[in-house]
Write a protein that holds these residues in place. Structure first.
Motif, PDB file in Angstrom:
ATOM      1  N   LYS A 175       0.828  -1.215   0.000  1.00 21.92           N
ATOM      2  CA  LYS A 175       0.000   0.000   0.000  1.00 21.92           C
ATOM      3  C   LYS A 175       0.863   1.267   0.000  1.00 21.92           C
ATOM      4  O   LYS A 175       0.644   2.179  -0.801  1.00 21.92           O
ATOM      5  CB  LYS A 175      -0.932   0.004   1.227  1.00 21.92           C
ATOM      6  N   SER A 176       1.832   1.309   0.904  1.00 17.80           N
ATOM      7  CA  SER A 176       2.689   2.500   0.976  1.00 17.80           C
ATOM      8  C   SER A 176       3.517   2.647  -0.295  1.00 17.80           C
ATOM      9  O   SER A 176       3.690   3.756  -0.815  1.00 17.80           O
ATOM     10  CB  SER A 176       3.631   2.418   2.175  1.00 17.80           C
ATOM     11  N   THR A 177       4.016   1.538  -0.793  1.00 15.42           N
ATOM     12  CA  THR A 177       4.825   1.584  -2.015  1.00 15.42           C
ATOM     13  C   THR A 177       3.998   2.139  -3.173  1.00 15.42           C
ATOM     14  O   THR A 177       4.499   2.943  -3.977  1.00 15.42           O
ATOM     15  CB  THR A 177       5.364   0.178  -2.345  1.00 15.42           C
ATOM     16  N   PHE A 198      -3.076   9.935   1.579  1.00 18.09           N
ATOM     17  CA  PHE A 198      -2.898   9.755   3.018  1.00 18.09           C
ATOM     18  C   PHE A 198      -2.417   8.331   3.270  1.00 18.09           C
ATOM     19  O   PHE A 198      -3.066   7.375   2.846  1.00 18.09           O
ATOM     20  CB  PHE A 198      -4.232   9.939   3.746  1.00 18.09           C
ATOM     21  N   ASP A 199      -1.295   8.176   3.967  1.00 22.15           N
ATOM     22  CA  ASP A 199      -0.790   6.836   4.276  1.00 22.15           C
ATOM     23  C   ASP A 199      -0.961   6.557   5.768  1.00 22.15           C
ATOM     24  O   ASP A 199      -0.148   6.985   6.581  1.00 22.15           O
ATOM     25  CB  ASP A 199       0.676   6.695   3.865  1.00 22.15           C
ATOM     26  N   GLU A 200      -2.027   5.876   6.112  1.00 21.26           N
ATOM     27  CA  GLU A 200      -2.344   5.549   7.508  1.00 21.26           C
ATOM     28  C   GLU A 200      -2.226   6.769   8.419  1.00 21.26           C
ATOM     29  O   GLU A 200      -1.478   6.741   9.401  1.00 21.26           O
ATOM     30  CB  GLU A 200      -1.451   4.403   8.007  1.00 21.26           C
ATOM     31  N   PRO A 201      -2.965   7.826   8.099  1.00 15.06           N
ATOM     32  CA  PRO A 201      -2.782   9.097   8.822  1.00 15.06           C
ATOM     33  C   PRO A 201      -3.136   9.041  10.300  1.00 15.06           C
ATOM     34  O   PRO A 201      -2.694   9.895  11.058  1.00 15.06           O
ATOM     35  CB  PRO A 201      -3.729  10.063   8.088  1.00 15.06           C
TER      36      PRO A 201
HETATM   37 MG    MG Z   1       2.352   1.091   4.766  1.00 10.22          MG
END
Ligand code: MG
Ligand code: ADP
Length: 256
Positions: free
Chosen positions: A56-58, A176-179
């Motif tokens: 997901k982050s990638t 937004f990455d796991e804000p």
């Molecule tokens: Mg991640």
């Protein structure tokens, strides 16, 4: 012929805000994204869920080019940001990014944190940057904190500052990455409320989150990733209530 990397910016009706085509990303011999295809329409809110390590982050980092995709194509508002001539600074001013760890400069006041990129990247005057920063601090409910240092704020307040900082660059879309993942539970609501407001204003958003309530109520679409692919996507209510794939069912049974 028009160079797809330098063609003019600006949302055009019918052109997706984000268009990811057969995206692959490897770190060494480890292929982390193994062929991602999806689009985000202008004004759409797409929530992304999936187990830790699913990529997901990638994916978000490839979209704003913090990572170099190994192959595939990413078009932002029709502009190919994976083209070798793509102007990365310009791309990143179009795409606001908010991380789990707020990444504020600890030695700068809140106001300075909001102004620095505006002045350096957007070439705004100090006065203009301050005016825009203050308007965004009002928006996230922290007008009175402009002289505070990040360490003197709660995690929730720091994340709201980080959102205000991203908004101060006038992005066309926000990732937004796991804000809210690093926040104490009682601070999550304030951050989600701001994101909900942004969504209501029509901001295009991709949100990696574990907040299923937010995904259900605010998301126009829910994407489930596992093992570097999109396993399933659809209306958040349907995906959450009636997942079609076994992997989605297994994941949801652990988090719901
Ligand atoms: Mg991640
Ligand atoms: P998620 O956000 O879904 O938890 P990530 O995108 O962070 O997943 O990571 C996916 C996989 O890629 C993980 O196995 C992770 O260890 C690996 N990975 C991420 N970034 C790097 C990197 N810079 N170098 C090597 N491996 C990485």
């Amino acid at each position: 012929m028009t160079n797809p990397a330098t063609q003019t910016w600006g949302g055009t009706a019918g052109v997706p805000a984000i268009d990811v085509r057969d995206l692959h990303k490897s770190f060494g011999s480890h292929e982390v994204l193994t062929g991602i295809d999806f689009r985000v329409a202008l004004g759409e809110v797409v929530c992304v869920i999936g187990p830790s390590g699913s990529g997901k982050s990638t994916l978000l980092r490839c979209i704003n080019r913090l990572e170099d995709p190994t192959s595939g194509q990413i078009l932002i508002e029709g502009v190919d940001v994976t083209h070798p001539d793509a102007e990365l600074d310009q791309i990143r001013t179009r795409i606001g990014m908010v991380f789990q760890q707020f990444n504020l400069f600890p030695h700068m006041t809140v106001l300075r944190n909001l102004c620095i990129a505006q002045q350096r990247v957007k070439r705004r005057s100090k006065a203009e940057a301050v005016e825009i920063a203050r308007a965004n601090l009002v928006k996230v409910g922290l007008a009175e904190k402009e002289d505070a240092y990040p360490a003197h704020l709660s995690g929730g307040q720091q994340q709201r500052v980080a959102i205000a900082r991203a908004l101060s660059m006038d992005p066309d879309m926000m990732l937004f990455d796991e804000p809210t993942s690093a926040l104490d539970p009682e601070l999550v609501g304030d951050v989600l409320a701001i994101m909900r407001e942004l969504a209501a204003e029509g901001m295009t958003m991709m949100v990696v989150t574990h907040e299923m309530g937010f995904a259900r109520e605010v998301g126009d679409r829910l994407v489930f990733m596992d093992g570097g692919v999109i396993v399933e996507e659809g209306d958040p209510r349907s995906v959450l209530a009636e997942p079609r794939h076994e992997r989605t069912k297994a994941f949801l049974s652990k988090v719901l």
